[in-house]
Design a protein around this motif. Sequence first.
Motif, mmCIF file in Angstrom:
data_model
loop_
_atom_site.group_PDB
_atom_site.id
_atom_site.type_symbol
_atom_site.label_atom_id
_atom_site.label_comp_id
_atom_site.label_asym_id
_atom_site.label_seq_id
_atom_site.Cartn_x
_atom_site.Cartn_y
_atom_site.Cartn_z
ATOM 1 N N ASP A 149 3.948 3.404 40.291
ATOM 2 C CA ASP A 149 4.527 3.480 41.635
ATOM 3 C C ASP A 149 5.221 4.822 41.843
ATOM 4 O OD1 ASP A 149 3.728 0.829 42.180
ATOM 5 O OD2 ASP A 149 5.545 0.045 41.222
ATOM 6 N N VAL A 150 5.949 5.263 40.812
ATOM 7 C CA VAL A 150 6.651 6.547 40.910
ATOM 8 C C VAL A 150 5.651 7.682 41.086
ATOM 9 C CG1 VAL A 150 8.116 8.188 39.680
ATOM 10 C CG2 VAL A 150 8.633 5.749 39.566
ATOM 11 N N ALA A 151 4.563 7.657 40.310
ATOM 12 C CA ALA A 151 3.551 8.706 40.412
ATOM 13 C C ALA A 151 2.933 8.747 41.811
ATOM 14 C CB ALA A 151 2.463 8.472 39.359
ATOM 15 N N ALA A 182 5.520 10.098 44.375
ATOM 16 C CA ALA A 182 5.776 11.535 44.234
ATOM 17 C C ALA A 182 4.525 12.380 44.412
ATOM 18 C CB ALA A 182 6.386 11.806 42.855
ATOM 19 N N GLY A 183 3.348 11.725 44.401
ATOM 20 C CA GLY A 183 2.104 12.465 44.549
ATOM 21 C C GLY A 183 1.748 13.277 43.330
ATOM 22 N N VAL A 184 2.064 12.746 42.140
ATOM 23 C CA VAL A 184 1.762 13.452 40.889
ATOM 24 C C VAL A 184 1.070 12.473 39.938
ATOM 25 C CG1 VAL A 184 3.733 15.004 41.144
ATOM 26 C CG2 VAL A 184 4.004 12.866 39.863
ATOM 27 N N SER A 185 0.662 12.976 38.797
ATOM 28 C CA SER A 185 0.025 12.127 37.799
ATOM 29 C C SER A 185 1.070 11.366 36.990
ATOM 30 C CB SER A 185 -0.824 12.972 36.852
ATOM 31 O OG SER A 185 0.018 13.805 36.061
ATOM 32 N N VAL A 229 5.001 12.383 35.558
ATOM 33 C CA VAL A 229 6.209 11.548 35.625
ATOM 34 C C VAL A 229 6.816 11.414 34.232
ATOM 35 C CG1 VAL A 229 7.129 9.258 36.123
ATOM 36 C CG2 VAL A 229 5.395 10.263 37.613
ATOM 37 N N SER A 230 5.967 11.175 33.241
ATOM 38 C CA SER A 230 6.452 11.036 31.865
ATOM 39 C C SER A 230 7.146 12.305 31.394
ATOM 40 C CB SER A 230 5.282 10.695 30.941
ATOM 41 O OG SER A 230 5.726 10.560 29.611
ATOM 42 N N LEU A 244 12.120 12.748 40.674
ATOM 43 C CA LEU A 244 13.428 12.093 40.611
ATOM 44 C C LEU A 244 13.802 11.456 41.940
ATOM 45 C CD1 LEU A 244 15.427 14.601 38.388
ATOM 46 C CD2 LEU A 244 14.459 12.397 37.750
ATOM 47 N N ASP A 245 13.376 12.058 43.041
ATOM 48 C CA ASP A 245 13.590 11.422 44.346
ATOM 49 C C ASP A 245 12.832 10.090 44.415
ATOM 50 O OD1 ASP A 245 15.211 13.435 45.215
ATOM 51 O OD2 ASP A 245 13.682 14.450 46.415
#
Length: 333
Positions: free
Chosen positions: A9-11, A14-17, A21-22, A40-41
């Motif tokens: 969900d975080v990825a 944030a629009g990243v892989s 995130v890791s 982080l947002d």
Amino acid sequence: MPGRATIYDVATEAGVSISTVSLVLNSPARVSAGTRRRVLDAVDALGFVPKTDAVARARRGVGRIGVVGPHTSYATVARRVNGVLAAVAGRPLEVVLFDQESAATSSSPLLAGLPVTGRLDGLLVVSLPLEDGAAERLTGLGLPAVLVDVRHPGFDSVHADDKAGGRLVAGHLLARGHRRLGFLGEAQRTGAYVSPSRRRLDGFRAALAEAGHGLPGGDVRFTVHGVGPAAEAAAAMLAGPERPTAVFAGDDVLAAGVVKAARGLGLRVPDDVAVAGFDDGELAEALELTTVRQPLEESGRAAMERLLQRLESPSAPAREIRLDLRLVERRTT
């Protein structure tokens, strides 16, 4: 529900892989500031709690305390850490340092790289303003934290009164007969917080005003931290015919720059221009510099002791511990 979001969900948010995130969560220094902010947002927006932190909270007593601060930017932070280490001497505790950019030089959100993973019993935040987002993250993680040299509602803190320090210097210089005074402080790139230099200037200016003396705009300057930049800024202040007869510098490093500039202009210290600083360490002693003594080691020790108390009583009300300042008179005034 907060805490139920996943790393996927975080990825997505944030629009990243997932691997990015890791990295942000485990090795934030390896990720660009912009990407780190987005991740982080997303963590904050989704209420994501990394699994490793959930495990760490369930297994208290790992014996590790984190100290986050601008360790490589200021000698004063190292002295505070010395106090931290003195407080844990003989205890089965490991102290881990997390270096952060100085808030004065960073234009990114303060504490953007706050370690949100890793097994820590508690955290000391040293000389870095705590923004609301970082404060909420700490609270959400249930990680006990004590602030040193800064304050934030709901958090324990150990600090000195910078405004009172500025007043001490003003009173001393006025008593020496000075009527045209100057101030040299550290410049900051963000207006998101009030820096120690600004607070010291506020106290200095207020005390002068109460005594019926102003502080001309041209005699208030800000510069990058360092003896060289401070000397250049001070030279510009002292070169004119209406120069101040005394200069208060926001810390001892800046004061050293003022002394260097005065000597370069052929001015005698303190006969032609008096100089006062703030902190009081080996540099001040070597220059025989009048300065305001901060209890730096004591602040680190008191903060560590307060954190240990917090670990014993997690629900106790937050406390603010204010340490006294003292003016040390030497030959530069």
